[in-house]
Design an enzyme around this catalytic site. Structure first.
Site, PDB file in Angstrom:
ATOM      1  N   ARG A 242       0.870  -1.172   0.000  1.00  0.00           N
ATOM      2  CA  ARG A 242       0.000   0.000   0.000  1.00  0.00           C
ATOM      3  C   ARG A 242       0.910   1.226   0.000  1.00  0.00           C
ATOM      4  NH1 ARG A 242      -1.029   4.652   3.595  1.00  0.00           N
ATOM      5  NH2 ARG A 242      -3.204   5.223   3.347  1.00  0.00           N
ATOM      6  N   LEU A 243       0.750   2.103  -0.974  1.00  0.00           N
ATOM      7  CA  LEU A 243       1.622   3.263  -1.152  1.00  0.00           C
ATOM      8  C   LEU A 243       0.959   4.488  -0.544  1.00  0.00           C
ATOM      9  CD1 LEU A 243       2.513   2.633  -4.913  1.00  0.00           C
ATOM     10  CD2 LEU A 243       3.698   1.757  -2.878  1.00  0.00           C
ATOM     11  N   ASP A 244       1.575   5.036   0.480  1.00  0.00           N
ATOM     12  CA  ASP A 244       0.991   6.154   1.221  1.00  0.00           C
ATOM     13  C   ASP A 244       0.977   7.432   0.384  1.00  0.00           C
ATOM     14  OD1 ASP A 244       0.084   7.373   3.819  1.00  0.00           O
ATOM     15  OD2 ASP A 244       1.939   8.510   3.548  1.00  0.00           O
ATOM     16  N   HIS A 247      -0.257  11.201  -4.066  1.00  0.00           N
ATOM     17  CA  HIS A 247      -0.424  12.548  -4.625  1.00  0.00           C
ATOM     18  C   HIS A 247       0.685  13.487  -4.144  1.00  0.00           C
ATOM     19  CE1 HIS A 247      -2.983  11.983  -1.019  1.00  0.00           C
ATOM     20  NE2 HIS A 247      -2.422  13.113  -0.634  1.00  0.00           N
ATOM     21  N   GLU A 281      -2.781   5.058  -2.087  1.00  0.00           N
ATOM     22  CA  GLU A 281      -3.655   6.022  -1.427  1.00  0.00           C
ATOM     23  C   GLU A 281      -3.532   7.320  -2.222  1.00  0.00           C
ATOM     24  OE1 GLU A 281      -4.317   8.546   2.704  1.00  0.00           O
ATOM     25  OE2 GLU A 281      -2.322   7.832   2.149  1.00  0.00           O
ATOM     26  N   ASP A 306     -11.614   7.105  -1.230  1.00  0.00           N
ATOM     27  CA  ASP A 306     -12.146   7.903  -0.128  1.00  0.00           C
ATOM     28  C   ASP A 306     -13.545   8.431  -0.419  1.00  0.00           C
ATOM     29  OD1 ASP A 306     -10.158   7.592   1.711  1.00  0.00           O
ATOM     30  OD2 ASP A 306      -9.220   9.541   1.390  1.00  0.00           O
ATOM     31  N   ASP A 307     -13.886   8.622  -1.688  1.00  0.00           N
ATOM     32  CA  ASP A 307     -15.222   9.140  -2.007  1.00  0.00           C
ATOM     33  C   ASP A 307     -16.305   8.207  -1.486  1.00  0.00           C
ATOM     34  OD1 ASP A 307     -14.027  11.262  -3.224  1.00  0.00           O
ATOM     35  OD2 ASP A 307     -15.017  11.017  -5.160  1.00  0.00           O
ATOM     36  N   PHE A 308     -16.108   6.902  -1.641  1.00  0.00           N
ATOM     37  CA  PHE A 308     -17.090   5.947  -1.109  1.00  0.00           C
ATOM     38  C   PHE A 308     -17.169   6.071   0.404  1.00  0.00           C
ATOM     39  CE2 PHE A 308     -17.886   1.691   0.740  1.00  0.00           C
ATOM     40  CZ  PHE A 308     -19.194   1.505   0.286  1.00  0.00           C
ATOM     41  N   ASP A 379      -6.693   6.421   9.179  1.00  0.00           N
ATOM     42  CA  ASP A 379      -6.808   7.872   9.005  1.00  0.00           C
ATOM     43  C   ASP A 379      -8.161   8.383   9.467  1.00  0.00           C
ATOM     44  OD1 ASP A 379      -4.406   8.952   8.086  1.00  0.00           O
ATOM     45  OD2 ASP A 379      -4.786   8.309   6.033  1.00  0.00           O
ATOM     46  N   ASN A 383      -7.564  10.245  12.966  1.00  0.00           N
ATOM     47  CA  ASN A 383      -7.443  11.691  12.788  1.00  0.00           C
ATOM     48  C   ASN A 383      -8.670  12.451  13.265  1.00  0.00           C
ATOM     49  OD1 ASN A 383      -4.806  11.910  11.826  1.00  0.00           O
ATOM     50  ND2 ASN A 383      -5.415  11.362   9.754  1.00  0.00           N
TER      51      ASN A 383
END
Length: 581
Positions: A242-244, A247, A281, A306-308, A379, A383
Site C-alpha cells: 500500500r503506497l501512502d 499525490h 492512497e 475515499d469518495d465511497f 486515518d 485523525n
C-alpha cells in the site's frame, strides 16, 4: 562481505564494522558509489563515516537493533527456513484487513499479532494489511515517521519476527500487504540528506522538502525507493504494498516514478511466479493511476476510494464538517453515485477545495476490484480528535447496514482492525518521540488543530502520553460479549456470502444498478442475481424492488421474502441480502 553506499558529495568514506575501520574506494562503474570488503556475519554491527564525520547507519540498513540513531546490523536472509509453500493470492476477490501491530494486541509485537491471525482466517478476510513497519524513534507510533526504509522496527520484533508473521499468515491462507511511505522521511533519526540529495527544495509537501524524484541525483533516489519496495516483496514474501499518499510524490519526469515502480513489481511477479500488487492512497480521483501502462496509465493495481467512505460516513452520521461538506448535500444519491461510478468527484465542483476535482472513471474498462471500499481506516478514525470509531456514533443496526454496503459493494472491501466486532476501544493518535522539542511541537500542533474546530485543549488526548496508546489497544474479550458478538457474526455471514456468491465478486462496475429514497432513507442495489437493501431510518420501510421471486440469503433482523408485489418489508436500521430465483 562486500559493503557499498551512495555518497556522491563525499571526498572520503570509511566503514566501521564490528569495531574495525576500513577505507572504502570509489566504484569506477557507478558514479557516487563507494565499496569495500570486510569480515561480517549475520548481526555484525556497522556504519559509514563521510569525510571523517560521525559513524552513521546505512541508508539501506536491513536492521537497526538500537533504533534509527544506532549502528546498522547485517541481516542474512538465507538463514530463515520458510515453512509455508505459498503460491500467492491475487487482489481480485480479496478482502483486506488493516492492522496496526502496536495496538492489535497489548503486547504490540509481530509475534503477538501472529497468534491472533486465526481470528482473521475464520472471519473470512484474505489479506492482512500491516501499517508501516520501518524503524521510528521510541517504541510506539503510527509508523508514518519511519526511517531506514529497508528495516523492521525493532520493538515489533525486527526482521525475523516479520518473517514468522508472514509465514504464519501464509500457512492460514492469508496474504500480507505492507503499507510503505515514499513521500517523506521521518524528522528524527533521518541521516539520508547527509549521504546525498534524497530531498529537493524544487517541490514542497506538507512534511517539508519533497523526496527527490526528478531533480539532479533523482535516478539513485528512485532506485533506492524501488529497491526497498522489491526487498519487502522478495525477502519477506510480502504479497502487495500500500503506497501512502501518492499525490505527494511530485515527479515532473516523463517516466513517472509510479510507472517505474509498477513495472519493477510486475517484473518481480513474473520472476517469482507469485501475484504481486500495488495499492495507492490518492485523493486525485485520477483513473490514470489504475489504468494499465499499455493503455497510457501508471499501472498501479488498485487505489483507496475515499469518495465511497465519505459518502457512506456522511449518510450514516450526518456529519458535514471539512471534506464531508461536499457529500452532505447528496447523501444517499452521493453514495449511489460512488456505487455505480466509483468516484463522486469526477470533474464536479468541490466546495471543500473550492474548485472542480477529479475526472470520470470509465466503468466499462476499469474493474471494480481496482477500487478499495471501506467505512473506517486508520486515518478516518485516528485523525478524529478523540479517535472515536463508528461504533461510538452508530447503533448496532446502522453498523450492520454499513458492513452490508461495504462487503457487498463492487469494490475490494477493506476493514479496520476491530471493526468486525464494533470495538468499543478508540484508536487515537499517539507518538513516542525521544526529542523533547519535537514531542512538544507535535502535542501543541495537535491541540491547535482541533481547537480551530471547537475542541477544548484538555479534551484532545496527549499523543506522548503512554495511556493514549494503551487506550487504543483492542480488547480481545469484547468479541465474546454482546452486542459485539452479534456484529461479529454478521460480518462472518456477509464474508461467507461474498466468497460464495460469484455475483458479489464480479468486477464489472457497469453491472451495478442502484435505487434509493433520500427522504425515507433506504437504498438498494443489484449485482447480477444478488440484491442488497438497507433501511437507515428507525422506522420500518417498504422497498418496491420488483423481485417477487427471491429468497433471503442474510438479514440483520428477521425479514420475509418479497411478496407477489415484489415489495421487501424491511425493519428499521437493518439490512438484507437476497438472491433472485
Amino acid at each position: 562481505m562486500q559493503f557499498e553506499v551512495w555518497a556522491p558529495q563525499a571526498g572520503r568514506v570509511t566503514l566501521q564494522c564490528d569495531g574495525v575501520t576500513h577505507a572504502l574506494e570509489r566504484d569506477p562503474e557507478r558514479a557516487g558509489w563507494w565499496r569495500g570488503e570486510a569480515e561480517a556475519r549475520d548481526g555484525s554491527r556497522y556504519g559509514f563515516a563521510l569525510d571523517d564525520g560521525p559513524v552513521l547507519p546505512d541508508p539501506r540498513s536491513r536492521r537497526q537493533p538500537d533504533g534509527p540513531d544506532g549502528l546498522s546490523a547485517v541481516v542474512d536472509h538465507e538463514r530463515y527456513a520458510w515453512r509455508a509453500r505459498w503460491p500467492g493470492r491475487p487482489l481480485p476477490g480479496a478482502v483486506l484487513y488493516e492492522l496496526h501491530v502496536g495496538t492489535y494486541t497489548p503486547e504490540g509485537t509481530l509475534d503477538a499479532a501472529a497468534e491472533r491471525l486465526g481470528h482473521l482466517a475464520e472471519l473470512g478476510v484474505t489479506h492482512v494489511q500491516l501499517m508501516p513497519l520501518c524503524p521510528f524513534p521510541g517504541t510506539h507510533g503510527w509508523g508514518y515517521e519511519g526511517v531506514s526504509l529497508w528495516a523492521v522496527h525493532e520493538p515489533y520484533g525486527g526482521p525475523e519476527a516479520l518473517k514468522r508473521f508472514v509465514d504464519r499468515a501464509h500457512e492460514l491462507g492469508l496474504g500480507v500487504v505492507l503499507d510503505v511511505v515514499h513521500n517523506h522521511f521521518g524528522p528524527s533519526g533521518n541521516y539520508l540528506p547527509v549521504f546525498g540529495p534524497y530531498l529537493t527544495d524544487t517541490h514542497h509537501t506538507p512534511w517539508g522538502a519533497a523526496v527527490n524524484l526528478d531533480a539532479p541525483g533523482s535516478d539513485e533516489v528512485r532506485a533506492f525507493l524501488i529497491g526497498s519496495a522489491l526487498a519487502w516483496l522478495r525477502d519477506y514474501r510480502i504479497d502487495g504494498l500500500r503506497l501512502d499518499a501518492v499525490h505527494a510524490l511530485v515527479d515532473t519526469r516523463a517516466y513517472h516514478f509510479l510507472e517505474e515502480l509498477s513495472e519493477a513489481v510486475d517484473a518481480l511477479a513474473a520472476e517469482t511466479g507469485r501475484p504481486l500488487f500495488l495499492v495507492a492512497e490518492s485523493d486525485l480521483n485520477d483513473p490514470r493511476l489504475i489504468t494499465s501502462r499499455a493503455e497510457g496509465g501508471l499501472g498501479l493495481h488498485a487505489q483507496w476510494n475515499d469518495d465511497f467512505h465519505h459518502a457512506l460516513h456522511t449518510t450514516l452520521t450526518g456529519e458535514s464538517q471539512g471534506y464531508y461538506a461536499d457529500f452532505a448535500h447528496a447523501r444517499l444519491s452521493g453514495l449511489a453515485k460512488t456505487l455505480t461510478g466509483g468516484y463522486f468527484h469526477d470533474g464536479s465542483y468541490s466546495s471543500f477545495r473550492q474548485r472542480h476535482h477529479g475526472r470520470p472513471l470509465d466503468r466499462t474498462r476499469v474493474a471494480g476490484h481496482r477500487l478499495l471500499g471501506y467505512g473506517q481506516t486508520h486515518d478516518q478514525v485516528g485523525n478524529r480528535a478523540q479517535g472515536d470509531r463508528l461504533s461510538a456514533l452508530l447503533s448496532p443496526g446502522l453498523l450492520a447496514c454499513a458492513a452490508t454496503l461495504i462487503l457487498t459493494a463492487p469494490f475490494t472491501p477493506m476493514l479496520f482492525m476491530g471493526e468486525e466486532w464494533a470495538a468499543g476501544t478508540p484508536w487515537q493518535f499517539f507518538t513516542d518521540h525521544t526529542d523533547p522539542e519535537l514531542a512538544d511541537a507535535v502535542r501543541r500542533g495537535r491541540r491547535r488543530e482541533f481547537a480551530a474546530h471547537g475542541w477544548k485543549e484538555e479534551d484532545v488526548p496527549d499523543p506522548q502520553d503512554p495511556a493514549t496508546r494503551d487506550r487504543s489497544c483492542l480488547d480481545w474479550s469484547e468479541p465474546e460479549r454482546e452486542p459485539h458478538a452479534r456484529v461479529l457474526a454478521w460480518y462472518r455471514q456477509l464474508l461467507a456470502l461474498r466468497h460464495g456468491q460469484p455475483d458479489l465478486t464480479d468486477p464489472d462496475l457497469a453491472d451495478t444498478r442502484v435505487a434509493h429514497d433520500e427522504e425515507r432513507r433506504w437504498l438498494a442495489f443489484r449485482r447480477g442475481d444478488v440484491l442488497v437493501a438497507v433501511n437507515l431510518a428507525p422506522e420500518p420501510a417498504e422497498l418496491p424492488l420488483g423481485v417477487p421471486h427471491a429468497r433471503v440469503l442474510a438479514a440483520w433482523e428477521p425479514v420475509d421474502k418479497p411478496g407477489a408485489d415484489g415489495v421487501v418489508r424491511l425493519p428499521g436500521e437493518s439490512a438484507v441480502v437476497l438472491a433472485q430465483d
